[in-house]
Write a protein that holds these residues in place. Structure first.
Motif, PDB file in Angstrom:
ATOM      1  N   THR A  44      15.285  66.998  31.365  1.00 34.52           N
ATOM      2  CA  THR A  44      14.996  68.302  30.786  1.00 34.52           C
ATOM      3  C   THR A  44      15.407  68.391  29.321  1.00 34.52           C
ATOM      4  N   ILE A  45      16.584  67.896  28.987  1.00 29.91           N
ATOM      5  CA  ILE A  45      17.081  68.072  27.616  1.00 29.91           C
ATOM      6  C   ILE A  45      16.502  67.065  26.624  1.00 29.91           C
ATOM      7  N   THR A  46      15.849  66.024  27.101  1.00 32.60           N
ATOM      8  CA  THR A  46      15.309  65.019  26.186  1.00 32.60           C
ATOM      9  C   THR A  46      13.839  65.262  25.876  1.00 32.60           C
ATOM     10  N   ARG A  47      13.345  66.408  26.200  1.00 29.12           N
ATOM     11  CA  ARG A  47      11.946  66.741  25.941  1.00 29.12           C
ATOM     12  C   ARG A  47      11.829  67.939  24.999  1.00 29.12           C
ATOM     13  N   VAL A  48      10.624  68.096  24.453  1.00 29.25           N
ATOM     14  CA  VAL A  48      10.345  69.257  23.603  1.00 29.25           C
ATOM     15  C   VAL A  48      10.494  70.538  24.403  1.00 29.25           C
ATOM     16  N   SER A  49      10.459  70.420  25.724  1.00 33.35           N
ATOM     17  CA  SER A  49      10.502  71.596  26.595  1.00 33.35           C
ATOM     18  C   SER A  49      11.736  72.453  26.380  1.00 33.35           C
ATOM     19  N   THR A  50      12.809  71.899  25.830  1.00 36.78           N
ATOM     20  CA  THR A  50      14.025  72.691  25.613  1.00 36.78           C
ATOM     21  C   THR A  50      14.307  72.945  24.138  1.00 36.78           C
ATOM     22  N   PHE A  60       7.235  68.524  34.445  1.00 35.85           N
ATOM     23  CA  PHE A  60       6.774  68.938  35.775  1.00 35.85           C
ATOM     24  C   PHE A  60       6.612  67.714  36.673  1.00 35.85           C
ATOM     25  N   SER A  61       5.901  66.700  36.169  1.00 34.23           N
ATOM     26  CA  SER A  61       5.630  65.507  36.975  1.00 34.23           C
ATOM     27  C   SER A  61       6.905  64.750  37.303  1.00 34.23           C
ATOM     28  N   THR A  62       7.780  64.586  36.304  1.00 28.88           N
ATOM     29  CA  THR A  62       9.018  63.834  36.526  1.00 28.88           C
ATOM     30  C   THR A  62       9.925  64.548  37.517  1.00 28.88           C
ATOM     31  N   GLN A  87      10.844  78.103  27.024  1.00 30.52           N
ATOM     32  CA  GLN A  87      11.824  77.108  26.596  1.00 30.52           C
ATOM     33  C   GLN A  87      13.249  77.630  26.742  1.00 30.52           C
ATOM     34  N   ALA A  88      13.444  78.896  26.396  1.00 33.44           N
ATOM     35  CA  ALA A  88      14.784  79.486  26.523  1.00 33.44           C
ATOM     36  C   ALA A  88      15.239  79.488  27.969  1.00 33.44           C
ATOM     37  N   ARG A  89      14.326  79.786  28.877  1.00 38.32           N
ATOM     38  CA  ARG A  89      14.697  79.808  30.291  1.00 38.32           C
ATOM     39  C   ARG A  89      14.906  78.392  30.833  1.00 38.32           C
ATOM     40  N   ILE A  90      14.109  77.447  30.372  1.00 37.89           N
ATOM     41  CA  ILE A  90      14.286  76.065  30.814  1.00 37.89           C
ATOM     42  C   ILE A  90      15.637  75.524  30.355  1.00 37.89           C
ATOM     43  N   ARG A  91      16.091  75.956  29.188  1.00 40.16           N
ATOM     44  CA  ARG A  91      17.421  75.561  28.727  1.00 40.16           C
ATOM     45  C   ARG A  91      18.482  76.054  29.706  1.00 40.16           C
ATOM     46  N   GLU A  92      18.258  77.241  30.279  1.00 34.10           N
ATOM     47  CA  GLU A  92      19.190  77.764  31.281  1.00 34.10           C
ATOM     48  C   GLU A  92      19.160  76.915  32.549  1.00 34.10           C
ATOM     49  N   TYR A  93      17.985  76.465  32.919  1.00 31.20           N
ATOM     50  CA  TYR A  93      17.901  75.559  34.074  1.00 31.20           C
ATOM     51  C   TYR A  93      18.628  74.258  33.778  1.00 31.20           C
ATOM     52  N   ALA A  94      18.465  73.756  32.552  1.00 31.64           N
ATOM     53  CA  ALA A  94      19.158  72.526  32.168  1.00 31.64           C
ATOM     54  C   ALA A  94      20.663  72.701  32.279  1.00 31.64           C
ATOM     55  N   LEU A  95      21.169  73.858  31.850  1.00 32.34           N
ATOM     56  CA  LEU A  95      22.605  74.136  31.980  1.00 32.34           C
ATOM     57  C   LEU A  95      23.004  74.213  33.450  1.00 32.34           C
ATOM     58  N   VAL A 134      28.696  68.056  34.386  1.00 30.87           N
ATOM     59  CA  VAL A 134      28.682  67.642  32.976  1.00 30.87           C
ATOM     60  C   VAL A 134      29.572  68.575  32.161  1.00 30.87           C
ATOM     61  N   ARG A 135      30.383  68.005  31.294  1.00 31.12           N
ATOM     62  CA  ARG A 135      31.249  68.793  30.430  1.00 31.12           C
ATOM     63  C   ARG A 135      30.557  69.109  29.101  1.00 31.12           C
ATOM     64  N   GLU A 136      30.666  70.336  28.663  1.00 30.58           N
ATOM     65  CA  GLU A 136      30.113  70.800  27.393  1.00 30.58           C
ATOM     66  C   GLU A 136      28.640  70.432  27.234  1.00 30.58           C
ATOM     67  N   PRO A 137      27.797  70.803  28.174  1.00 31.51           N
ATOM     68  CA  PRO A 137      26.368  70.448  28.077  1.00 31.51           C
ATOM     69  C   PRO A 137      25.671  71.149  26.925  1.00 31.51           C
ATOM     70  N   GLU A 138      26.212  72.287  26.467  1.00 36.35           N
ATOM     71  CA  GLU A 138      25.590  73.005  25.362  1.00 36.35           C
ATOM     72  C   GLU A 138      25.470  72.133  24.128  1.00 36.35           C
ATOM     73  N   GLU A 139      26.474  71.292  23.906  1.00 35.61           N
ATOM     74  CA  GLU A 139      26.445  70.415  22.744  1.00 35.61           C
ATOM     75  C   GLU A 139      25.338  69.369  22.868  1.00 35.61           C
ATOM     76  N   MET A 140      25.007  68.987  24.073  1.00 38.31           N
ATOM     77  CA  MET A 140      23.972  67.988  24.287  1.00 38.31           C
ATOM     78  C   MET A 140      22.582  68.597  24.165  1.00 38.31           C
ATOM     79  N   ILE A 141      22.464  69.888  24.481  1.00 32.69           N
ATOM     80  CA  ILE A 141      21.171  70.563  24.438  1.00 32.69           C
ATOM     81  C   ILE A 141      20.870  71.103  23.045  1.00 32.69           C
ATOM     82  N   LYS A 142      21.907  71.306  22.260  1.00 34.86           N
ATOM     83  CA  LYS A 142      21.763  71.956  20.952  1.00 34.86           C
ATOM     84  C   LYS A 142      20.693  71.287  20.099  1.00 34.86           C
TER      85      LYS A 142
END
Length: 220
Positions: free
Chosen positions: A90-96, A117-119, A191-199, A207-215
């Motif tokens: 999720t976090i390695t795509r444009v989707s977030t 979606f497919s993955t 995208q904003a909601r998908i970021r919430e799913y990623a969290l 995962v510790r401090e995932p916000e830093e990885m998604i930023k």
């Protein structure tokens, strides 16, 4: 090489001790045979229980699901692994990552969402289903909710419209598409909601401090 020799030596010693114990056990008779057998069975049972508990240890986690509410999830080591895989995808795509009005292409973002979606679906299909305790949810529930509430509606609405424009005006820039601005607005919300799913996946995976990885880079 040294580690291999040490392991082989240790295996040989353990094997010799097990062989000796087996030999001695065959010489035991009467009530002591049952005592020794019971001791071995008891030790084996304790070891088996410890290994099972380590592999199947359940943890209760609270996750806020976009457009739904805060739900209770129960995860074990296997479902944590699934959550980690979904988090990475999720976090390695444009989707977030935010797409400004004058930057990037909607087509690229849409292709990224299709890939997510497919993955996600393939990851769930390849994993064994969880068995959450009553009153709780599983990582599969969170992932399927993301697919059905976020990705599927957006793609079903905008992909046919964008494709129709691309086929009707193949030489025109995407900015000439009359639905461009409205689609980008919807895209930012998704995208904003998908970021919430990623969290949420990150929380389930521990995962510790995932916000830093998604930023996004602009947020750094």
């Amino acid at each position: 090489m040294r580690r291999l020799v040490v392991r082989l030596l240790a295996a040989a010693i353990v094997g010799a001790l097990v062989g000796l114990a087996t030999f001695q056990l065959t010489k035991v008779e009467g009530r002591w045979l049952f005592v020794v057998t019971g001791m071995v069975a008891g030790v084996a049972a304790v070891i088996a229980i410890q290994l099972y508990n380590k592999a199947a240890r359940l943890t209760e986690v609270k996750v806020k699901v976009p457009q739904v509410s805060e739900l209770t999830f129960v995860v074990n080591n296997e479902s944590r692994h699934v959550a980690w895989k979904l988090f990475v995808e999720t976090i390695t795509r444009v989707s977030t990552q935010p797409l400004d009005e004058d930057e990037g292409l909607v087509r690229e973002a849409m292709t990224s969402l299709y890939g997510l979606f497919s993955t996600t679906r393939d990851t769930l299909k390849a994993s064994r289903p969880s068995s959450p305790v009553p009153g709780s949810q599983s990582v599969e529930h969170l992932a399927i909710t993301m697919l059905n509430r976020e990705l599927r509606p957006f793609l079903s609405k905008w992909h046919p419209r964008l494709r129709e424009f691309e086929q009707g005006a193949p030489e025109s820039p995407e900015s000439a598409w009359e639905g461009n601005m409205e689609c980008r607005t919807d895209l930012r919300q998704v995208q904003a909601r998908i970021r919430e799913y990623a969290l949420g996946y990150a929380k389930l995976a521990g995962v510790r401090e995932p916000e830093e990885m998604i930023k996004a880079p602009s947020e750094g």
